[in-house]
Design a protein around this motif. Structure first.
Motif, PDB file in Angstrom:
ATOM      1  N   SER A 288       0.836  -1.193   0.000  1.00  7.14           N
ATOM      2  CA  SER A 288       0.000   0.000   0.000  1.00  7.14           C
ATOM      3  C   SER A 288       0.872   1.245   0.000  1.00  7.14           C
ATOM      4  O   SER A 288       1.990   1.247   0.528  1.00  7.14           O
TER       5      SER A 288
ATOM      6  N   LYS B  53       0.566   3.901   1.749  1.00  5.10           N
ATOM      7  CA  LYS B  53       0.824   4.371   3.108  1.00  5.10           C
ATOM      8  C   LYS B  53       2.011   3.634   3.724  1.00  5.10           C
ATOM      9  O   LYS B  53       2.835   4.226   4.402  1.00  5.10           O
ATOM     10  N   LYS B  54       2.101   2.334   3.463  1.00  2.00           N
ATOM     11  CA  LYS B  54       3.204   1.552   4.014  1.00  2.00           C
ATOM     12  C   LYS B  54       4.523   1.976   3.375  1.00  2.00           C
ATOM     13  O   LYS B  54       5.551   2.053   4.041  1.00  2.00           O
ATOM     14  N   GLU B  55       4.493   2.262   2.080  1.00  2.00           N
ATOM     15  CA  GLU B  55       5.704   2.702   1.400  1.00  2.00           C
ATOM     16  C   GLU B  55       6.144   4.077   1.910  1.00  2.00           C
ATOM     17  O   GLU B  55       7.332   4.333   2.084  1.00  2.00           O
ATOM     18  N   GLU B  56       5.171   4.975   2.167  1.00  2.00           N
ATOM     19  CA  GLU B  56       5.500   6.285   2.724  1.00  2.00           C
ATOM     20  C   GLU B  56       6.080   6.143   4.132  1.00  2.00           C
ATOM     21  O   GLU B  56       6.988   6.876   4.510  1.00  2.00           O
ATOM     22  N   ARG B  57       5.560   5.193   4.900  1.00  2.00           N
ATOM     23  CA  ARG B  57       6.070   4.962   6.249  1.00  2.00           C
ATOM     24  C   ARG B  57       7.528   4.492   6.187  1.00  2.00           C
ATOM     25  O   ARG B  57       8.351   4.901   6.997  1.00  2.00           O
TER      26      ARG B  57
END
Length: 116
Positions: A48, A50-54
């Motif tokens: 996702s 969001k996970k990559e941004e995290r």
């Protein structure tokens, strides 16, 4: 005074070791995701956004804390995310800033931390 130098060296070594492990772990996860995608091309097991941004946020924070040079070097050693513009520009700049602050701390003898 020697204890402050020992603590600073331990901090520098530990944050760089963490940065190395972080890059290696993220690279391994990316490779695992690629293998999964190749094995089952119809499934939607993509990571996702969001996970990559995290993950990108973790790298930037580790770079700010002193591991920028290690992250930048590991990106080339592991051949991972070298096309990521933010990492390729930000990590060398943070690396120069980190080295400057380390030299400043060692040369000053931590005098600006002591309240008189």
């Amino acid at each position: 005074m020697i204890i402050l130098y020992v603590l600073l060296v331990a901090y520098i070594l530990s944050i760089n070791f963490y940065a190395f492990l972080l890059v290696k772990t993220l690279r391994d996860k990316d490779r695992e995701n690629e293998i999964t995608k190749q094995a089952a091309p119809l499934s939607t097991q993509a990571e996702s956004p969001k996970k990559e941004e995290r993950n990108l946020g973790k790298l930037i924070i580790a770079g700010l804390l002193g591991g920028a040079i290690t992250i930048y070097v590991c990106m080339f050693i592991f051949k991972w995310r070298r096309s990521e513009m933010l990492l390729m520009i930000l990590m060398p700049l943070l690396g120069v800033l980190n080295v400057y602050l380390w030299i400043l701390l060692f040369r000053s003898g931590f005098h600006f931390f002591i309240i008189r």
